[in-house]
Each structure stands twice: as structure tokens, then as C-alpha cells.
Design a protein around this motif. Structure first.
Motif, PDB file in Angstrom:
ATOM      1  N   PRO A  80      -3.538   6.479   6.280  1.00 61.76           N
ATOM      2  CA  PRO A  80      -3.300   6.386   4.831  1.00 61.76           C
ATOM      3  C   PRO A  80      -3.294   7.756   4.144  1.00 61.76           C
ATOM      4  O   PRO A  80      -2.452   8.012   3.274  1.00 61.76           O
ATOM      5  CB  PRO A  80      -4.468   5.517   4.346  1.00 61.76           C
ATOM      6  CG  PRO A  80      -4.789   4.653   5.523  1.00 61.76           C
ATOM      7  CD  PRO A  80      -4.586   5.536   6.725  1.00 61.76           C
ATOM      8  N   ILE A  81      -4.208   8.643   4.531  1.00 64.66           N
ATOM      9  CA  ILE A  81      -4.259   9.980   3.921  1.00 64.66           C
ATOM     10  C   ILE A  81      -2.992  10.759   4.250  1.00 64.66           C
ATOM     11  O   ILE A  81      -2.386  11.402   3.373  1.00 64.66           O
ATOM     12  CB  ILE A  81      -5.498  10.753   4.406  1.00 64.66           C
ATOM     13  CG1 ILE A  81      -6.774  10.116   3.845  1.00 64.66           C
ATOM     14  CG2 ILE A  81      -5.423  12.222   3.990  1.00 64.66           C
ATOM     15  CD1 ILE A  81      -8.055  10.740   4.376  1.00 64.66           C
ATOM     16  N   ALA A 133       0.833  -1.207   0.000  1.00 64.52           N
ATOM     17  CA  ALA A 133       0.000   0.000   0.000  1.00 64.52           C
ATOM     18  C   ALA A 133       0.868   1.258   0.000  1.00 64.52           C
ATOM     19  O   ALA A 133       0.577   2.226  -0.716  1.00 64.52           O
ATOM     20  CB  ALA A 133      -0.927  -0.007   1.224  1.00 64.52           C
ATOM     21  N   LYS A 134       1.920   1.269   0.792  1.00 67.56           N
ATOM     22  CA  LYS A 134       2.830   2.415   0.830  1.00 67.56           C
ATOM     23  C   LYS A 134       3.418   2.693  -0.555  1.00 67.56           C
ATOM     24  O   LYS A 134       3.442   3.843  -1.021  1.00 67.56           O
ATOM     25  CB  LYS A 134       3.967   2.157   1.829  1.00 67.56           C
ATOM     26  CG  LYS A 134       3.555   2.255   3.286  1.00 67.56           C
ATOM     27  CD  LYS A 134       4.589   1.646   4.214  1.00 67.56           C
ATOM     28  CE  LYS A 134       5.950   2.325   4.090  1.00 67.56           C
ATOM     29  NZ  LYS A 134       6.950   1.705   4.995  1.00 67.56           N
ATOM     30  N   ARG A 135       3.893   1.633  -1.207  1.00 66.92           N
ATOM     31  CA  ARG A 135       4.488   1.813  -2.542  1.00 66.92           C
ATOM     32  C   ARG A 135       3.454   2.368  -3.526  1.00 66.92           C
ATOM     33  O   ARG A 135       3.781   3.205  -4.375  1.00 66.92           O
ATOM     34  CB  ARG A 135       5.030   0.477  -3.058  1.00 66.92           C
ATOM     35  CG  ARG A 135       6.122  -0.166  -2.234  1.00 66.92           C
ATOM     36  CD  ARG A 135       7.455   0.568  -2.323  1.00 66.92           C
ATOM     37  NE  ARG A 135       7.496   1.707  -1.431  1.00 66.92           N
ATOM     38  CZ  ARG A 135       7.756   1.622  -0.122  1.00 66.92           C
ATOM     39  NH1 ARG A 135       7.976   0.445   0.425  1.00 66.92           N
ATOM     40  NH2 ARG A 135       7.782   2.697   0.629  1.00 66.92           N
ATOM     41  N   SER A 136       2.219   1.884  -3.399  1.00 71.99           N
ATOM     42  CA  SER A 136       1.164   2.359  -4.295  1.00 71.99           C
ATOM     43  C   SER A 136       0.848   3.831  -4.041  1.00 71.99           C
ATOM     44  O   SER A 136       0.691   4.624  -4.983  1.00 71.99           O
ATOM     45  CB  SER A 136      -0.096   1.508  -4.107  1.00 71.99           C
ATOM     46  OG  SER A 136      -1.091   1.868  -5.042  1.00 71.99           O
ATOM     47  N   PHE A 137       0.754   4.229  -2.765  1.00 67.78           N
ATOM     48  CA  PHE A 137       0.506   5.637  -2.437  1.00 67.78           C
ATOM     49  C   PHE A 137       1.620   6.539  -2.962  1.00 67.78           C
ATOM     50  O   PHE A 137       1.385   7.672  -3.376  1.00 67.78           O
ATOM     51  CB  PHE A 137       0.379   5.819  -0.922  1.00 67.78           C
ATOM     52  CG  PHE A 137      -0.918   5.325  -0.351  1.00 67.78           C
ATOM     53  CD1 PHE A 137      -2.130   5.558  -1.000  1.00 67.78           C
ATOM     54  CD2 PHE A 137      -0.940   4.627   0.847  1.00 67.78           C
ATOM     55  CE1 PHE A 137      -3.324   5.107  -0.470  1.00 67.78           C
ATOM     56  CE2 PHE A 137      -2.135   4.177   1.389  1.00 67.78           C
ATOM     57  CZ  PHE A 137      -3.328   4.408   0.730  1.00 67.78           C
ATOM     58  N   GLU A 138       2.841   6.034  -2.933  1.00 69.01           N
ATOM     59  CA  GLU A 138       3.997   6.839  -3.340  1.00 69.01           C
ATOM     60  C   GLU A 138       4.065   7.060  -4.848  1.00 69.01           C
ATOM     61  O   GLU A 138       4.555   8.091  -5.310  1.00 69.01           O
ATOM     62  CB  GLU A 138       5.292   6.161  -2.879  1.00 69.01           C
ATOM     63  CG  GLU A 138       5.484   6.149  -1.374  1.00 69.01           C
ATOM     64  CD  GLU A 138       6.576   5.198  -0.919  1.00 69.01           C
ATOM     65  OE1 GLU A 138       6.713   4.997   0.298  1.00 69.01           O
ATOM     66  OE2 GLU A 138       7.283   4.631  -1.782  1.00 69.01           O
ATOM     67  N   SER A 139       3.579   6.095  -5.624  1.00 69.78           N
ATOM     68  CA  SER A 139       3.874   6.146  -7.059  1.00 69.78           C
ATOM     69  C   SER A 139       2.665   6.101  -7.988  1.00 69.78           C
ATOM     70  O   SER A 139       2.826   6.250  -9.204  1.00 69.78           O
ATOM     71  CB  SER A 139       4.805   4.981  -7.427  1.00 69.78           C
ATOM     72  OG  SER A 139       4.196   3.741  -7.111  1.00 69.78           O
ATOM     73  N   SER A 140       1.467   5.883  -7.455  1.00 68.14           N
ATOM     74  CA  SER A 140       0.317   5.760  -8.355  1.00 68.14           C
ATOM     75  C   SER A 140      -0.704   6.866  -8.090  1.00 68.14           C
ATOM     76  O   SER A 140      -0.614   7.612  -7.129  1.00 68.14           O
ATOM     77  CB  SER A 140      -0.355   4.387  -8.164  1.00 68.14           C
ATOM     78  OG  SER A 140      -1.164   4.382  -7.002  1.00 68.14           O
ATOM     79  N   ARG A 141      -1.715   6.913  -8.952  1.00 68.97           N
ATOM     80  CA  ARG A 141      -2.802   7.881  -8.805  1.00 68.97           C
ATOM     81  C   ARG A 141      -4.015   7.271  -8.119  1.00 68.97           C
ATOM     82  O   ARG A 141      -5.058   7.915  -8.019  1.00 68.97           O
ATOM     83  CB  ARG A 141      -3.225   8.401 -10.187  1.00 68.97           C
ATOM     84  CG  ARG A 141      -2.204   9.309 -10.849  1.00 68.97           C
ATOM     85  CD  ARG A 141      -2.728   9.817 -12.180  1.00 68.97           C
ATOM     86  NE  ARG A 141      -1.972  10.965 -12.668  1.00 68.97           N
ATOM     87  CZ  ARG A 141      -2.145  12.213 -12.296  1.00 68.97           C
ATOM     88  NH1 ARG A 141      -3.068  12.500 -11.412  1.00 68.97           N
ATOM     89  NH2 ARG A 141      -1.422  13.189 -12.786  1.00 68.97           N
ATOM     90  N   ASN A 174      -6.786   6.080  -5.495  1.00 71.18           N
ATOM     91  CA  ASN A 174      -7.255   6.649  -4.235  1.00 71.18           C
ATOM     92  C   ASN A 174      -7.146   5.601  -3.127  1.00 71.18           C
ATOM     93  O   ASN A 174      -6.766   4.451  -3.363  1.00 71.18           O
ATOM     94  CB  ASN A 174      -8.680   7.204  -4.366  1.00 71.18           C
ATOM     95  CG  ASN A 174      -9.703   6.130  -4.682  1.00 71.18           C
ATOM     96  OD1 ASN A 174      -9.606   4.989  -4.244  1.00 71.18           O
ATOM     97  ND2 ASN A 174     -10.715   6.499  -5.466  1.00 71.18           N
ATOM     98  N   ILE A 175      -7.520   5.980  -1.923  1.00 70.72           N
ATOM     99  CA  ILE A 175      -7.304   5.116  -0.765  1.00 70.72           C
ATOM    100  C   ILE A 175      -8.114   3.827  -0.853  1.00 70.72           C
ATOM    101  O   ILE A 175      -7.602   2.736  -0.562  1.00 70.72           O
ATOM    102  CB  ILE A 175      -7.619   5.880   0.530  1.00 70.72           C
ATOM    103  CG1 ILE A 175      -6.541   6.948   0.752  1.00 70.72           C
ATOM    104  CG2 ILE A 175      -7.687   4.935   1.738  1.00 70.72           C
ATOM    105  CD1 ILE A 175      -6.827   7.922   1.848  1.00 70.72           C
ATOM    106  N   ASN A 176      -9.352   3.907  -1.282  1.00 70.60           N
ATOM    107  CA  ASN A 176     -10.166   2.689  -1.395  1.00 70.60           C
ATOM    108  C   ASN A 176      -9.603   1.730  -2.433  1.00 70.60           C
ATOM    109  O   ASN A 176      -9.598   0.512  -2.226  1.00 70.60           O
ATOM    110  CB  ASN A 176     -11.607   3.045  -1.743  1.00 70.60           C
ATOM    111  CG  ASN A 176     -12.389   3.562  -0.543  1.00 70.60           C
ATOM    112  OD1 ASN A 176     -12.013   3.309   0.598  1.00 70.60           O
ATOM    113  ND2 ASN A 176     -13.470   4.288  -0.794  1.00 70.60           N
TER     114      ASN A 176
END
Length: 326
Positions: free
Chosen positions: A312-313, A274-282, A284-286
Motif C-alpha cells: 500500500p505504501i 483502495a487504489k482509487r482512494s490512494f490515488e486521489s485522497s489525503r 492515510n493507509i489505516n
């Protein structure tokens, strides 16, 4: 007057020697500017008069040899550099002095992986300790009788202090400064050095690398299975059957090898993804939550914050490379 003895180890990080000296000498200036007497007698102490660091790039000249320091109030052990076992071995001669001074009433503080030298003194036996998150496994294996405070920036127990990784030792220095002076002086120092005075966790900086530095092949096979299938609903029984080990034996061996239960390990895999996804993708949290195998927003948020110290936010806003929609 408080005597602060900064031990200059062989194989140490230059900044972790210079920074505490800078902090406490600056604190004297702050006190004098406020019309107060300087409080700290800051001295560099070492096994030799000159300590050459980083292959001779830096040279530190000690104010005193450790044998010349008969009494001190605080010993600071800076971060070590390179191979920890070797770094401790080349500083073995300082251990009796550190123990003696502590027995005589001195407090002792380790910065980052200086905790390896501190733990080698035996002073941390059956106590809690902070160190750099990347060295947790090695520290646990080397000092099984010391409790690592996972994610913690500052740990204090009976006059022994330790700090988390890298620059988080500044937070420990501020903590000690406030204890020896007052809150106003510590706040002034935090502003002067541009440090968040109340930061208490290094969890958001931690990178989960799978904890495979062990020799249990069945556990390694289980780790690989978990990492390849973390999006699915996986039970402990399923993994134990996969590696052909009884559940009770499997759970015991897994915890012994990785430092985590199977559930904790699976959670850490999911949150790291999840961290990697938040760092590099567009996403949203869901979207990220569903991608890593969570369907309960509250559960995802709670586990994420427990592991990273941030919601997460908060994590996405802090580390995202692109702007994304909520």
C-alpha cells in the motif's frame, strides 16, 4: 548469427513492429562497439510486400514474404490492434508458417495482444501465456485451453514467449536479448532504452472493471450486490441466498463467469477501491484500509500486494496526486 523474423500482421500496432527491430539492430551496434561480431540478422516478414497500418497512416515494407523464409531462429508476433477476432482472421494465412517454423526449431514470441494470434496457432494449448491485463476475459473465453498468467510481464514455456500489456513487451525483448547474448549486453540495452530490466509484473497498472461480459444474470446480480456492499462483512452463503441459488451451484457459476472465486472477486473490489482512494485522497493507509472493510493491517497489506504487486505504501507513493501523511 541469429535470424530474427518480425512478422508484420495486418491490423497491428506500428510501434510493436518498429521497437523489436530497433532493439535487435541496436544490440548489433552494442556488440560491435565491444569488439564483437554482430549477432542478429533482423528481417521484417509479411503476407504482402507492403502492409498499411492504422488506416494507411503508416506503411511497412517487408524484407521478405513469409514463403521466402525457410529457416529462422526467432519469430516475433507484434501486438494486434482493434477487434481481436477480426485481427486474427485477416492474418490466418500466416499461421501454418508460424507452426512450421516452430516445428523446425524456431522460437516464437508474442508481444502484448499478439498472444491472440499466437494462441490461434495451437502452440499455446495447455501452456501458460501472458497478455494485456485488459484482455484477460476475452482471451480466456477464446482460448480456454491456455492458462493466463495473471499480472505476469514475461512467460516462457518450451521456446514460446509472451509478454504483458503495452510497453511491457520491452521487458520481454530484453529477456530474449540477454538469453541470446549476455547480461552485460542486456543491461546496456536497458540503459540505452531507459527500461527497468527486471520488472516482472503489470499488476499495479491493472484496472478491475467487474468482469461482467457474460450472460449469467444471477452472477451479475451477485456482482452488483458485492460491489454495493463490499465494506461490509459478506459471506458466500449470504450472496448465494440473495440470488436464490444453492451455494455449490453459485460458486461454480460465479467462477465460470468471472474467472474469480467469490472471495477473490470481493478482494479485488476492495483493493480497487483502495487504489482509487490512494490515488486521489489525503487519507492515510489505516483510514483507507477501514474504508474498504479491512480491520487487519497485515491481511490488507498481503492482499493488496498480491493483487497489485506493490505494498500500500509503495502504491500510494507511486500514484498519489497529493502528498499525504502516513
Amino acid at each position: 548469427m541469429k535470424t530474427v523474423s518480425i512478422f508484420v500482421p495486418e491490423s497491428s500496432v506500428m510501434e510493436a513492429v518498429a521497437d523489436p527491430r530497433y532493439m535487435f539492430t541496436a544490440a548489433n551496434q552494442f556488440l560491435q562497439a565491444a569488439g564483437k561480431a554482430p549477432l542478429f540478422n533482423v528481417q521484417l516478414v509479411a503476407l504482402t510486400k507492403e502492409v498499411r497500418l492504422h488506416g494507411g497512416v503508416f506503411s511497412v515494407h517487408a524484407d521478405k514474404l513469409i514463403g521466402e523464409v525457410k529457416q529462422t531462429d526467432l519469430i516475433i508476433i507484434p501486438a494486434l490492434f482493434g477487434d481481436m477476432k477480426n485481427a486474427v482472421e485477416v492474418n490466418q494465412a500466416a499461421i501454418p508458417w508460424i507452426v512450421e517454423q516452430h516445428n523446425n526449431g524456431a522460437e516464437v514470441a508474442s508481444l502484448c495482444v499478439g498472444a491472440f494470434l499466437l494462441a490461434s496457432t495451437g502452440l499455446l494449448k495447455d501452456k501458460k501465456c501472458s497478455t494485456h491485463w485488459a484482455y484477460y476475459n476475452e482471451f480466456r473465453e477464446t482460448f480456454p485451453d491456455v492458462e493466463i498468467m495473471d499480472g505476469s510481464i514475461i512467460t516462457e514455456e518450451k521456446g514460446i514467449y509472451s509478454s504483458g500489456g503495452a510497453n511491457s513487451y520491452w521487458n520481454l525483448l530484453l529477456y530474449i536479448l540477454e538469453k541470446y547474448t549476455d547480461r552485460d549486453t542486456a543491461i546496456l540495452a536497458s540503459k540505452y532504452f531507459a527500461i527497468d530490466i527486471d520488472r516482472s509484473s503489470q499488476s499495479s497498472f491493472a484496472i478491475f472493471n467487474g468482469q461482467k461480459d457474460h450472460n449469467d444474470e444471477a452472477v451479475k446480480l451477485a456482482q452488483q450486490y458485492l460491489e454495493e456492499n463490499f465494506q461490509e462483512r459478506i459471506s458466500v452463503d449470504e450472496v448465494a441466498n440473495y440470488v436464490a441459488v444453492s451455494r455449490r451451484s453459485f460458486e461454480r457459476r460465479f467462477k465460470q463467469s468471472t474467472g474469480n472465486t467469490v472471495l477473490e472477486y470481493l478482494q479485488r473490489i476492495k483493493i480497487e477501491a483502495a487504489k482509487r482512494s490512494f490515488e486521489s485522497s489525503r487519507k492515510n493507509i489505516n483510514e483507507v484500509m477501514f474504508d474498504v472493510g479491512y480491520t487487519d493491517t497485515k491481511a490488507f497489506r498481503n492482499v493488496f500486494k498480491k493483487i497489485t504487486g506493490l505494498t500500500p505504501i509503495e502504491y500510494r507513493n507511486k500514484y498519489a496526486k497529493v502528498e499525504v501523511a502516513v
